[in-house]
Structure formats: C-alpha cells, structure tokens
Design a protein around this motif. Structure first.
Motif, short mmCIF file in Angstrom:
data_model
loop_
_atom_site.label_atom_id
_atom_site.label_comp_id
_atom_site.label_asym_id
_atom_site.label_seq_id
_atom_site.Cartn_x
_atom_site.Cartn_y
_atom_site.Cartn_z
N GLN A 83 0.83 -1.21 0.00
CA GLN A 83 0.00 0.00 0.00
C GLN A 83 0.86 1.25 0.00
N ARG A 86 2.53 2.27 -3.33
CA ARG A 86 1.70 2.68 -4.45
C ARG A 86 1.83 4.18 -4.67
N LEU A 89 -0.59 6.65 -3.18
CA LEU A 89 -0.58 6.81 -1.74
C LEU A 89 0.78 7.27 -1.25
N GLU A 170 -9.34 -1.65 -7.79
CA GLU A 170 -7.95 -1.42 -7.37
C GLU A 170 -7.59 0.07 -7.45
N ASN A 174 -6.93 2.67 -4.37
CA ASN A 174 -5.64 3.36 -4.29
C ASN A 174 -5.81 4.84 -4.02
#
Length: 258
Positions: A83, A86, A89, A170, A174
């Motif tokens: 996470q 990504r 993020l 997804e 995100n």
C-alpha cells in the motif's frame, strides 16, 4: 520505500499524529501484516488524545487500505508495504493539496462514469444489495448527524466491484477516499489541529461547508443506484458523471469561499 514527508509539527492534527505513529511502525517493521494495532485505550494513553481522535485515525488508516477492523476482535495491519509503495498513496494525506484532489476528481469522473456503465450491465442481486446497504447506512448516519464518509466510499467501491473488473476497484481503493469530503471537526479539535484550508479534505481533514451537501450527495447516489438497478447503462454513466462533476464544483466553491 520512500519516507512519508513530515511537515512542521504545528500543522499536524491530533488524528494525523496517531496515523503517523502507526504508519511509522509499519514502515519500520514493528507492525507487520497480520499484527494487531494497539488498542484504543493504549493509543489514547500514548498520544494523549480522546477516543474520538483515535477512532478518526483508524478511519483514515482504513481508508488508506493499511488496516482492517474485525468487529469485537481488533484492528489489524494489512499488506502495508504494498500500500505504501503505491504512487497514489505516496503522499501523506496531510500533504495532498486542493489542486491534487481536483485532479483526482477529474480522474474519477472518467473512471467511475465507465464503471457505472459497466456495473449497470453486469450487476447481480448481491451487488445491488451491497450498494443498497451502503446507501441506507449513509442515510442513517446523515440523519443522526454522524460521519457518512465510509458509507460514501463504500457505495462507490461497490459499483467498482459490480463491473467484474478488479482493476476498477484497485484504482479506486488506491485513491483511498482522498476525494471524499470528511466530517468537520468540533471547534476545540479544529483549534488544536492547526490545519489550513490550503490543504485538501483528505483522510479526514475538516471541510465544514460540504457537510450541508450530504442530502444532495444522497440524492445523486440514489439516481446512480436506480439506473444501475434497472440496467440502464447510459443513464448510470450520466448520473455518475453528473455526481462527480457536481462534487468537483462543490469543492471548488468551498475553496473559493475559505
């Protein structure tokens, strides 16, 4: 893994201090996927904050996809490394600016309009039930004067799920709910937070004027749902487009007035 930028401590709200503390432990490996996050009382003592602040922090972490709460059991770390790596993020919530949120909304307009179109064609009774549950929760929390943030995000996620294409969900996850306005803080909390309106309403940052638009949002959600329910793909796309364009304009209006 790149470190999350840290602003001057005077600009960090109480919930964000708790978020930062948990994220730092995840990044350092002190909390690994599957580990239980310290309990509410433990976090309250450690950071010297109220239960409300801790719960808001946990909501932000859940929205970011970093933790999940199991009713009656506790809050547990998810696959946090993936996470945090990504790109969407990569910035801490507090560092997302208004212009970035507007850009995210522009992306969502394209993404979710098509998602609604596909959802209308592919939805099942199970999908409809999940959407309806999110709408009902939104209505109940709105009437009670409570936060509708998670219900709002859940509704959009369920539409993405109904496309049958995992990548819609997804990408939306995100984004982490950064473009969904959060409930305003109480006056005392807002005074302690030190947040500025130059920053976007991301992961719980206050944006008081948008609270008045919950009923409008609810009606727009209902229009989207009804189009998907009757499998009118064209109307579903149009309703989602209208909803997100209006959301963008509402945010622009609020930012001009503050």
């Amino acid at each position: 893994m790149s470190a999350i930028p840290r602003p001057n401590s005077r600009n960090i709200s109480q919930p964000q201090r708790v978020v930062d503390g948990v994220v730092e432990r995840i990044q350092a490996g002190a909390l690994k996927p599957g580990d239980r996050v310290p309990t509410e009382p433990e976090l309250m003592r450690e950071f010297g904050v109220s239960r409300t602040v801790v719960r808001e922090a946990m909501s932000r972490l859940q929205a970011a996809g970093l933790v999940a709460t199991r009713q009656g059991v506790g809050t547990f770390v998810l696959d946090a490394v993936a996470q945090l790596q990504r790109p969407l993020l990569g910035l801490a919530a507090r560092d997302v600016q208004v212009q970035q949120v507007l850009a995210m909304l522009e992306l969502r307009i394209s993404l979710e309009s098509e998602a609604a179109h596909l959802a209308a064609q592919r939805r099942t009774p199970v999908h409809l039930a999940a959407m309806r549950a999110a709408l009902d929760a939104f209505d109940a929390h709105r009437r009670a004067g409570a936060s509708t943030t998670e219900d709002d995000f859940a509704f959009h996620v369920q539409i993405a799920v109904a496309t049958g294409n995992e990548y819609f969900e997804e990408v939306l996850r995100n984004l982490g709910g950064a473009t969904i306005p959060r409930p305003a803080q109480k006056p005392v909390e807002a005074a302690n937070a030190g947040d500025t309106m130059a920053r976007a309403p991301t992961f719980g940052a206050p944006l008081t004027p948008l609270e008045h638009n919950k009923l409008v949002t609810q009606r727009e959600h209902e229009d989207i749902y009804l189009a998907i329910e009757r499998q009118d793909a064209v109307a579903a796309r149009a309703a989602m487009l209208m909803h997100l364009v209006h959301s963008r304009e509402r945010l622009r209006t609020v930012c001009r007035e503050t």
